[in-house]
Scaffold this motif. Structure first.
Motif, PDB file in Angstrom:
ATOM      1  N   ALA A 159       0.855  -1.378  -0.076  1.00 37.48           N
ATOM      2  CA  ALA A 159       0.198   0.065  -0.137  1.00 37.48           C
ATOM      3  C   ALA A 159       0.673   1.264   0.047  1.00 37.48           C
ATOM      4  O   ALA A 159       0.909   1.993   0.962  1.00 37.48           O
ATOM      5  CB  ALA A 159      -0.966  -0.148   1.246  1.00 37.48           C
TER       6      ALA A 159
ATOM      7  N   SER B  95       2.025   5.071  -0.426  1.00 36.78           N
ATOM      8  CA  SER B  95       1.845   6.293  -0.587  1.00 36.78           C
ATOM      9  C   SER B  95       2.212   7.053  -1.952  1.00 36.78           C
ATOM     10  O   SER B  95       3.654   6.972  -2.018  1.00 36.78           O
ATOM     11  CB  SER B  95       1.951   7.138   0.568  1.00 36.78           C
ATOM     12  OG  SER B  95       1.605   6.654   1.568  1.00 36.78           O
TER      13      SER B  95
ATOM     14  N   MET C 259      -7.126   3.070   6.387  1.00 41.40           N
ATOM     15  CA  MET C 259      -6.462   1.776   6.366  1.00 41.40           C
ATOM     16  C   MET C 259      -7.498   0.543   6.883  1.00 41.40           C
ATOM     17  O   MET C 259      -7.436  -0.421   6.205  1.00 41.40           O
ATOM     18  CB  MET C 259      -5.277   1.919   7.209  1.00 41.40           C
ATOM     19  CG  MET C 259      -3.785   2.305   6.707  1.00 41.40           C
ATOM     20  SD  MET C 259      -3.202   0.736   6.181  1.00 41.40           S
ATOM     21  CE  MET C 259      -3.403  -0.283   7.713  1.00 41.40           C
TER      22      MET C 259
ATOM     23  N   LEU D  42       6.040   1.420  10.632  1.00 45.70           N
ATOM     24  CA  LEU D  42       4.620   1.218  10.779  1.00 45.70           C
ATOM     25  C   LEU D  42       4.034   0.788  11.989  1.00 45.70           C
ATOM     26  O   LEU D  42       2.816   0.486  12.137  1.00 45.70           O
ATOM     27  CB  LEU D  42       3.842   0.911   9.479  1.00 45.70           C
ATOM     28  CG  LEU D  42       4.030   1.943   8.328  1.00 45.70           C
ATOM     29  CD1 LEU D  42       3.596   1.587   7.121  1.00 45.70           C
ATOM     30  CD2 LEU D  42       3.344   3.329   8.665  1.00 45.70           C
TER      31      LEU D  42
HETATM   32  N1  GLU Z   1       0.861   3.953   2.704  1.00 42.60           N
HETATM   33  C1  GLU Z   1       1.757   3.797   3.858  1.00 42.60           C
HETATM   34  C2  GLU Z   1       3.109   4.208   3.499  1.00 42.60           C
HETATM   35  O1  GLU Z   1       3.372   4.189   2.273  1.00 42.60           O
HETATM   36  C3  GLU Z   1       1.970   2.239   4.093  1.00 42.60           C
HETATM   37  C4  GLU Z   1       0.685   1.694   4.657  1.00 42.60           C
HETATM   38  C5  GLU Z   1       0.667   0.388   5.220  1.00 42.60           C
HETATM   39  O2  GLU Z   1       1.690  -0.398   4.487  1.00 42.60           O
HETATM   40  O3  GLU Z   1      -0.054  -0.121   6.081  1.00 42.60           O
HETATM   41  O4  GLU Z   1       3.929   4.466   4.319  1.00 42.60           O
END
Ligand code: GLU
Length: 304
Positions: free
Chosen positions: A17, A19, A189, A207
């Protein structure tokens, strides 16, 4: 921590995912490869979602560049790419459910006001509770916050083991809809991963801190909790995380095989010499066979 891979292949759904704030760099490639390998090793599905809920940070064309890089590195995905910017309706519905259930409250505070009074926790400012029991007289709601329950949220990380987070003391009431009207990343999310049927979140250890608020939201919305595996971070020799924020260079798609060898080493897999110049597909096929989350390095990895 785990010793073997046991998930039922038919149920595993993983995802990457990114950004779209810039091209893929080595740090994000580690997350992409790690989540792809875990999904493929389980015989599962791997989805790609573009995390562009925050339109103010999205860079035009970055999504296409990222997808091209994934392709160049042999990281094939299943199903259509999901874009958060098309999902406001789902986020609004989730927010309404949280409001109806008393989990969310409107907040009038500005960042500047909070900066003057808030304590800092591991995830940033801890909301001091100003609007928790109602807006102060004469003030208007700007944002919505999720009430942090006075409890310790526990979850298991497949690499880092049992995690315990004191929600009120360490996280506090956190933003779920921002003052500018955009839905916050944690809410998006939680809703997105549930709608995609994600069973396994595999992402960078930066994260880990986002996991407790996201789980609290899932619990409050009655959504299932996925498993989590937070991967070691690639850090520069100066000790900073390789990320867009630290201006890490974009991965060069023309060097896909070399990049993969570097990334696999960060993930604890040293590809045999004879595979050094092999095309991405061959390197990845070898890596799927050798993927062993239990053998992931314990700490972050310095790369030149
Ligand atoms: N979109 C988030 C980022 O690029 C990551 C989201 C996720 O992997 O939970 O930092």
């Amino acid at each position: 921590m785990e010793s073997e891979i046991t998930t039922d292949a038919s149920t595993y759904v993983g995802r990457f995912a990114p950004s779209p704030t810039g091209p893929l760099h080595l740090g994000s490639l580690v997350a992409a490869v790690g989540s792809w390998l875990d999904a493929r090793r389980h015989g599962g599905r791997w989805a790609v979602r573009i995390d562009d809920v925050d339109r103010t940070r999205a860079v035009t064309g970055a999504d296409a560049t990222i997808l091209r890089s994934l392709e160049a590195h042999g990281l094939t995905w299943d199903g259509p790419v999901v874009y958060q910017r098309e999902r406001d309706e789902q986020y609004a519905a989730a927010l309404q459910r949280l409001i109806d259930a008393g989990h969310a409250f409107p907040c009038a505070c500005t960042r500047r006001e909070l900066r003057a009074v808030a304590r800092h926790g591991p995830a940033g400012m801890i909301y001091p509770g100003t609007c928790r029991d109602g807006l102060p007289p004469g003030r208007e709601a700007r944002s919505w916050r999720m009430r942090a329950a006075d409890m310790t949220l526990e979850f298991e990380d497949r690499r880092l083991g049992r995690q315990r987070v004191a929600m009120a003391a360490e996280i506090g009431d956190f933003i779920i809809r921002r003052g500018d009207g955009l839905f916050a990343y944690h809410l998006a999310m939680a809703v997105d991963d549930a709608d995609l049927g994600v069973t396994d979140i595999v992402r960078g250890a930066d994260l880990l801190i986002a996991t407790a608020p996201q789980m609290a939201l899932r619990d409050a919305l009655g959504l299932h909790r996925p498993r989590h595996l937070h991967l070691p971070l690639a850090i520069s020799t100066a000790g900073t995380k390789l990320s867009k924020q630290t201006a890490a260079p974009a991965v060069d798609d023309a060097q896909a095989s070399r990049n993969l060898v570097t990334v696999l080493a960060i993930l604890g897999l040293s590809a045999p010499k004879e595979l050094a110049g092999a095309p991405p597909g061959e390197l990845l096929a070898w890596a799927v066979d050798h993927w062993a989350p239990a053998a992931l390095p314990e700490g972050d990895i310095r790369v030149a």
